[in-house]
Design an enzyme around this catalytic site. Structure first.
Site, PDB file in Angstrom:
ATOM      1  N   CYS A   1      -3.265   7.000  37.346  1.00  0.00           N
ATOM      2  CA  CYS A   1      -3.782   7.075  38.715  1.00  0.00           C
ATOM      3  C   CYS A   1      -2.654   7.413  39.696  1.00  0.00           C
ATOM      4  O   CYS A   1      -2.116   8.505  39.679  1.00  0.00           O
ATOM      5  CB  CYS A   1      -4.513   5.784  39.086  1.00  0.00           C
ATOM      6  SG  CYS A   1      -5.542   5.937  40.573  1.00  0.00           S
TER       7      CYS A   1
ATOM      8  N   HIS B   1      -8.709   5.648  35.116  1.00  0.00           N
ATOM      9  CA  HIS B   1      -8.196   4.340  34.708  1.00  0.00           C
ATOM     10  C   HIS B   1      -8.612   4.043  33.266  1.00  0.00           C
ATOM     11  O   HIS B   1      -9.763   3.658  33.020  1.00  0.00           O
ATOM     12  CB  HIS B   1      -8.742   3.237  35.627  1.00  0.00           C
ATOM     13  CG  HIS B   1      -8.147   3.245  36.992  1.00  0.00           C
ATOM     14  ND1 HIS B   1      -6.979   2.578  37.294  1.00  0.00           N
ATOM     15  CD2 HIS B   1      -8.535   3.853  38.125  1.00  0.00           C
ATOM     16  CE1 HIS B   1      -6.686   2.766  38.571  1.00  0.00           C
ATOM     17  NE2 HIS B   1      -7.609   3.543  39.088  1.00  0.00           N
TER      18      HIS B   1
ATOM     19  N   GLU C   1      -7.916   1.521  31.482  1.00  0.00           N
ATOM     20  CA  GLU C   1      -8.251   0.102  31.333  1.00  0.00           C
ATOM     21  C   GLU C   1      -9.656  -0.219  31.838  1.00  0.00           C
ATOM     22  O   GLU C   1     -10.177  -1.310  31.575  1.00  0.00           O
ATOM     23  CB  GLU C   1      -7.211  -0.763  32.057  1.00  0.00           C
ATOM     24  CG  GLU C   1      -7.295  -0.774  33.572  1.00  0.00           C
ATOM     25  CD  GLU C   1      -6.656   0.426  34.261  1.00  0.00           C
ATOM     26  OE1 GLU C   1      -6.532   0.376  35.493  1.00  0.00           O
ATOM     27  OE2 GLU C   1      -6.303   1.402  33.570  1.00  0.00           O
TER      28      GLU C   1
END
Length: 213
Positions: A81, A186, A188
């Site tokens: 990001c 992202h 995650e």
């Protein structure tokens, strides 16, 4: 096990990224210590927020040169990001110069009828460098999770590794060049595809470690 330095500069929650790396067999260490970064087998630069504060925080912690050095040394490097955006020269969001690892600028999505800015939610990747090891076992055009109003516009389009389309605008979603990979989304937050990507990074670090030793 791969020792991966996760750079802490007060620009994001690092727990989920570290959990993904641990699940993939990596050994993440959250750090702002240049010595730890220089000694790591791989380096991850995460980040959420604005361009200028990110660069300012890195500078205040004397982390800019260590980041440039590990990249120059060929250490596997993953930006996430904001950690992608600050690798470039400048951004429309602020006044600070970026790290300048790659020529290019960070631009804001252009307004158009019906377009939501920030671009928030799931979107589908189109691979422009399909052989990048980060994409192993992700399948074709995986869905991943984004939260951003700005995107990178590389001066050299050949470093773009994946794109997305938001409205009528097709923009860079990931880059890859030599040991440096960075993604706008992202991992995650991207369910199984994101965990696979982090696992691929750990495997890449392990492979590089074996070659070096």
């Amino acid at each position: 096990m791969a020792r991966i330095a996760v750079i802490d500069y007060d620009m994001g929650n690092l727990h989920s990224v570290c959990k993904g790396l641990e699940n993939a067999g990596g050994t993440p260490e959250i750090t702002d210590d240049p010595k730890v970064i220089n000694a790591a087998d791989g380096v991850l630069l995460p980040g959420v927020g604005a361009f200028d504060p990110a660069v300012q925080h890195l500078r205040s912690r004397n982390l800019i040169e260590p980041i440039k050095q590990v990249i120059a040394d060929g250490v596997p490097f993953l930006g996430i990001c904001l950690g992608l955006q600050i690798l470039f020269e400048s951004g429309e969001e602020g006044e600070e110069a970026g790290l300048g690892i790659f020529p290019g600028k960070v631009r804001r999505f252009k307004s158009e009828p019906g377009l939501t800015i920030p671009h928030m939610g799931w979107n589908q990747l189109t691979f422009t460098q399909p052989s990048v090891s980060l994409w192993d076992n992700l399948g074709d055009n995986p869905w991943v999770y984004f939260v951003h109003s700005y995107y990178v516009d590389p001066a050299d389009s050949t470093i773009t590794a994946a794109t997305i389309t938001h409205g009528s605008q097709t923009v860079t979603a990931a880059i890859a060049y030599q040991n440096v990979m960075a993604v706008q989304f992202h991992p995650e937050k991207s369910s199984l595809a994101g965990l696979q990507l982090l696992s691929n990074f750990v495997q890449l670090v392990n492979s590089s470690q074996k070659v070096i030793t």
